[in-house]
Design a protein around this motif. Structure first.
Motif, short mmCIF file in Angstrom:
data_model
loop_
_atom_site.label_atom_id
_atom_site.label_comp_id
_atom_site.label_asym_id
_atom_site.label_seq_id
_atom_site.Cartn_x
_atom_site.Cartn_y
_atom_site.Cartn_z
N ASP A 177 0.82 -1.21 0.00
CA ASP A 177 0.00 0.00 0.00
C ASP A 177 0.86 1.26 0.00
O ASP A 177 0.49 2.28 -0.61
N ALA A 178 1.99 1.20 0.68
CA ALA A 178 2.87 2.36 0.76
C ALA A 178 3.77 2.51 -0.46
O ALA A 178 4.53 3.48 -0.56
N GLY A 179 3.70 1.56 -1.39
CA GLY A 179 4.52 1.65 -2.60
C GLY A 179 5.39 0.42 -2.79
O GLY A 179 5.13 -0.65 -2.23
N CYS A 180 6.44 0.58 -3.57
CA CYS A 180 7.32 -0.53 -3.94
C CYS A 180 8.25 -0.89 -2.79
O CYS A 180 9.00 -0.04 -2.30
N SER A 181 8.22 -2.15 -2.36
CA SER A 181 9.04 -2.58 -1.23
C SER A 181 10.49 -2.81 -1.61
O SER A 181 11.34 -2.99 -0.74
N VAL A 182 10.79 -2.83 -2.92
CA VAL A 182 12.17 -3.01 -3.38
C VAL A 182 12.61 -1.80 -4.20
O VAL A 182 13.43 -1.90 -5.10
N TYR A 183 12.06 -0.64 -3.86
CA TYR A 183 12.22 0.55 -4.70
C TYR A 183 13.67 0.89 -5.06
O TYR A 183 13.96 1.16 -6.22
N PRO A 184 14.63 0.85 -4.13
CA PRO A 184 16.01 1.18 -4.52
C PRO A 184 16.61 0.20 -5.54
O PRO A 184 17.56 0.54 -6.23
N ASP A 185 16.04 -1.01 -5.63
CA ASP A 185 16.56 -2.03 -6.54
C ASP A 185 15.50 -2.50 -7.53
O ASP A 185 15.58 -3.61 -8.06
N ARG A 186 14.52 -1.67 -7.82
CA ARG A 186 13.45 -2.01 -8.77
C ARG A 186 14.03 -2.21 -10.17
O ARG A 186 15.07 -1.64 -10.51
N PRO A 187 13.38 -3.02 -11.00
CA PRO A 187 13.90 -3.29 -12.35
C PRO A 187 14.02 -2.02 -13.19
O PRO A 187 13.36 -1.01 -12.95
N GLY A 188 14.86 -2.11 -14.21
CA GLY A 188 15.11 -0.96 -15.06
C GLY A 188 13.87 -0.42 -15.73
O GLY A 188 13.70 0.80 -15.87
N ALA A 189 12.97 -1.31 -16.18
CA ALA A 189 11.76 -0.85 -16.86
C ALA A 189 10.88 -0.05 -15.91
O ALA A 189 10.28 0.96 -16.31
N CYS A 190 10.77 -0.47 -14.65
CA CYS A 190 10.01 0.28 -13.65
C CYS A 190 10.70 1.61 -13.36
O CYS A 190 10.04 2.65 -13.18
N ARG A 191 12.00 1.57 -13.31
CA ARG A 191 12.81 2.75 -12.99
C ARG A 191 12.63 3.86 -14.02
O ARG A 191 12.63 5.04 -13.70
N MET A 192 12.50 3.48 -15.28
CA MET A 192 12.40 4.47 -16.35
C MET A 192 11.00 5.04 -16.52
O MET A 192 10.84 6.12 -17.10
#
Length: 255
Positions: A98-113
């Motif tokens: 609910d608060a967002g991505c739990s792996v945000y610092p290491d999210r995949p490149g496609a999500c990052r862009m």
């Protein structure tokens, strides 16, 4: 897509000019927050897998079994891993809370862009030609936010450059296989899975087979490959290139 279709598709994309700006921001106060993190068909690159499983504290075999589906790409014979969505109506991402991505610092490149899309192809000079374009989805309200970006400033802000270096190297390797006109043998496909996606297992394989004894490498690089997974991934791509094409600018066999 076939190469001709890929080229036609890339040429048709509305390229984002370096100085063109757009408005975007995603945060919990935006009404559509997390809406883009479901029903995904997300291909994970080797570097994506490295970052995700390290963030989760998982070994490679455990991560791949729990969080991916795999198939062999017909035109290369290489493996392709996709993120396994949760088996619910929304096909939710397993890492979104609910608060967002739990792996945000290491999210995949496609999500990052996101909301930029990036497509690449070889430039004929050992590098890649890239297209950046804005992905506008009907549900996304992030474009109504006041924050202003260019393609370059967004890439820098999202920490995408580390992903670019590794992913482009991998895409160049795949392009060379396609240009050769035939997929790699099944055994080499299995070796690619080990070397690229199971780096902890690959490091053990290097030691057990005394692989370094057959290669002209200085001691500093040998040490780095066995201690650092980014270095191991870089070595894996050099080694696969040497195995497939009998030459690599970054790795030589011992004479």
């Amino acid at each position: 897509m076939h190469d001709d279709q890929t080229r036609e598709f890339l040429d048709s994309l509305p390229e984002l000019e370096a100085d063109k700006t757009y408005h975007f921001k995603c945060h919990p106060a935006v009404a559509c927050f997390n809406a883009c993190c479901s029903d995904l068909n997300l291909v994970l690159t080797p570097y994506d897998v490295l970052r995700l499983r390290r963030s989760l504290g998982l070994g490679s075999v455990e991560f791949l079994r729990a969080h991916t589906t795999m198939h062999t790409v017909p035109d290369t014979g290489f493996p392709e891993f996709r993120l396994r969505m949760i088996d619910n109506q929304a096909r939710s991402c397993p890492f979104v809370r609910d608060a967002g991505c739990s792996v945000y610092p290491d999210r995949p490149g496609a999500c990052r862009m996101y909301p930029l899309g990036r497509a690449t192809r070889p430039d004929g000079q050992g590098g890649v030609r890239e297209h950046f374009f804005i992905v506008r989805e009907d549900h996304c309200l992030g474009f109504d936010e006041p924050d202003e970006w260019t393609g370059d400033s967004w890439k820098q802000d999202q920490g995408f450059m580390a992903y670019t270096a590794s992913n482009d190297r991998y895409m160049t390797l795949l392009a060379r296989i396609r240009q050769a006109g035939a997929p790699v043998p099944e055994k080499m496909g299995h070796m690619a899975t080990l070397a690229l996606y199971k780096l902890d297992e690959f490091q053990r394989f290097i030691v057990q087979t005394r692989l370094f004894a057959r290669l002209d490498m200085d001691e500093a690089r040998r040490k780095a490959v066995l201690e650092d997974e980014e270095a191991a991934l870089e070595f894996a791509m050099d080694w696969l290139e040497l195995m497939l094409f009998h030459a690599s600018p970054n790795l030589k066999p011992r004479r």
